[in-house]
Write an enzyme that holds these catalytic residues in place. Sequence first.
Site, PDB file in Angstrom:
ATOM      1  N   HIS A   1      43.715  40.885  36.739  1.00 38.90           N
ATOM      2  CA  HIS A   1      45.157  41.111  36.769  1.00 38.90           C
ATOM      3  C   HIS A   1      45.498  42.301  37.669  1.00 38.90           C
ATOM      4  O   HIS A   1      44.688  43.209  37.877  1.00 38.90           O
ATOM      5  CB  HIS A   1      45.678  41.323  35.348  1.00 38.90           C
ATOM      6  CG  HIS A   1      45.679  40.051  34.551  1.00 38.90           C
ATOM      7  ND1 HIS A   1      46.282  39.937  33.325  1.00 38.90           N
ATOM      8  CD2 HIS A   1      45.154  38.825  34.833  1.00 38.90           C
ATOM      9  CE1 HIS A   1      46.137  38.694  32.888  1.00 38.90           C
ATOM     10  NE2 HIS A   1      45.451  38.008  33.773  1.00 38.90           N
TER      11      HIS A   1
ATOM     12  N   GLU B   1      47.395  44.845  37.315  1.00 33.17           N
ATOM     13  CA  GLU B   1      47.394  46.177  36.692  1.00 33.17           C
ATOM     14  C   GLU B   1      45.979  46.750  36.683  1.00 33.17           C
ATOM     15  O   GLU B   1      45.752  47.915  37.004  1.00 33.17           O
ATOM     16  CB  GLU B   1      47.918  46.091  35.249  1.00 33.17           C
ATOM     17  CG  GLU B   1      49.354  45.613  35.124  1.00 33.17           C
ATOM     18  CD  GLU B   1      49.491  44.102  34.976  1.00 33.17           C
ATOM     19  OE1 GLU B   1      48.721  43.346  35.614  1.00 33.17           O
ATOM     20  OE2 GLU B   1      50.385  43.677  34.231  1.00 33.17           O
TER      21      GLU B   1
ATOM     22  N   CYS C   1      50.360  42.113  30.236  1.00 36.00           N
ATOM     23  CA  CYS C   1      49.843  41.354  29.087  1.00 36.00           C
ATOM     24  C   CYS C   1      49.066  42.302  28.163  1.00 36.00           C
ATOM     25  O   CYS C   1      48.877  43.486  28.489  1.00 36.00           O
ATOM     26  CB  CYS C   1      48.954  40.208  29.572  1.00 36.00           C
ATOM     27  SG  CYS C   1      47.357  40.776  30.184  1.00 36.00           S
TER      28      CYS C   1
ATOM     29  N   CYS D   1      45.993  43.993  29.827  1.00 34.81           N
ATOM     30  CA  CYS D   1      46.390  45.061  30.751  1.00 34.81           C
ATOM     31  C   CYS D   1      46.918  46.267  29.981  1.00 34.81           C
ATOM     32  O   CYS D   1      46.669  47.415  30.387  1.00 34.81           O
ATOM     33  CB  CYS D   1      47.429  44.551  31.741  1.00 34.81           C
ATOM     34  SG  CYS D   1      46.726  43.376  32.903  1.00 34.81           S
TER      35      CYS D   1
HETATM   36  O1  LIG Z   1      49.651  41.193  33.012  1.00 35.82           O
HETATM   37  C1  LIG Z   1      49.481  40.278  33.856  1.00 35.82           C
HETATM   38  C2  LIG Z   1      49.630  38.941  33.527  1.00 35.82           C
HETATM   39  C3  LIG Z   1      49.324  37.977  34.453  1.00 35.82           C
HETATM   40  N1  LIG Z   1      48.884  38.323  35.675  1.00 35.82           N
HETATM   41  C4  LIG Z   1      48.524  37.295  36.646  1.00 35.82           C
HETATM   42  C5  LIG Z   1      47.377  36.430  36.228  1.00 35.82           C
HETATM   43  C6  LIG Z   1      47.657  35.120  36.884  1.00 35.82           C
HETATM   44  O2  LIG Z   1      47.081  35.132  38.196  1.00 35.82           O
HETATM   45  C7  LIG Z   1      49.181  35.091  36.949  1.00 35.82           C
HETATM   46  C8  LIG Z   1      49.811  34.313  35.817  1.00 35.82           C
HETATM   47  O3  LIG Z   1      49.723  33.000  36.145  1.00 35.82           O
HETATM   48  P1  LIG Z   1      50.420  31.864  35.221  1.00 35.82           P
HETATM   49  O4  LIG Z   1      50.352  30.642  36.098  1.00 35.82           O
HETATM   50  O5  LIG Z   1      51.834  32.316  34.939  1.00 35.82           O
HETATM   51  O6  LIG Z   1      49.567  31.776  34.014  1.00 35.82           O
HETATM   52  O7  LIG Z   1      49.609  36.426  36.829  1.00 35.82           O
HETATM   53  C9  LIG Z   1      48.759  39.651  36.035  1.00 35.82           C
HETATM   54  O8  LIG Z   1      48.358  39.986  37.170  1.00 35.82           O
HETATM   55  N2  LIG Z   1      49.078  40.581  35.113  1.00 35.82           N
HETATM   56 ZN    ZN Z   2      47.357  41.385  32.326  1.00 36.79          ZN
END
Ligand SMILES: O=c1ccn([C@H]2C[C@H](O)[C@@H](COP(=O)(O)O)O2)c(=O)[nH]1
Ligand code: ZN
Length: 187
Positions: free
Chosen positions: A96, A98, A122, A125
């Site tokens: 991710h 972060e 999330c 993170c």
């Molecule tokens: O905290 C976060 C949450 C998600 N991401 C990234 C991880 C994935 O590459 C996308 C999410 O893809 P979806 O198709 O919406 O599941 O975003 C992040 O970097 N940081």
């Molecule tokens: Zn994340």
Amino acid sequence: MDLVNSTSELKIQDTDRQNKREDYIDWKDYFMAMAFLAAKRSKDPCFQVGACVVNKENKIVGIGYNGMPTGCNDDDFPWGKNTPSPLDSKSLYVCHAEMNAILNKNSADVKDCTMYVGLFPCNECAKIIIQSGIIEVVYLSNKSWDKPKYAASRKMLDAAGVKYWQYIPKQKKIEITFIPSCSSSSS
Ligand SMILES: O=c1ccn([C@H]2C[C@H](O)[C@@H](COP(=O)(O)O)O2)c(=O)[nH]1
Ligand SMILES: [Zn+2]
């Protein structure tokens, strides 16, 4: 760009250039824009996220975007989701934004820093943010706010005293043109 074709227009422009520009972007727009620029490096076909870590002196100390781990070829690892086998889903592999921004730091640590990020972090993170000593998260999108992992994220950030707030940019769009905007009009 307007063509300057008379002496009087030239004089007006020269007078204008004696004064400080007023339409420069402020720090927050700047840091969020840096996060969005980093996101443009992401190969994720659905959601590109960028993050920018800034210290108390308004210096950028880390920047990152969501992508495959180093050594894991973008072309070999999956970018899909909800696949029949979870092993073929990006979520098991993608780092991710972060996490990458924190790991990419160019300072000893990121204690007391602020993170600018395109998407509310999330739960995974949030753990890394808390453990790294970041004290503030400025996010733009909260598209998945009600999902359990984002609720868990808030629960942990609240418990750890990490401030978070949604940034509403002053301008919808920041354009970058690779042409100088102020070339000298007179010698
Ligand atoms: O905290 C976060 C949450 C998600 N991401 C990234 C991880 C994935 O590459 C996308 C999410 O893809 P979806 O198709 O919406 O599941 O975003 C992040 O970097 N940081
Ligand atoms: Zn994340």
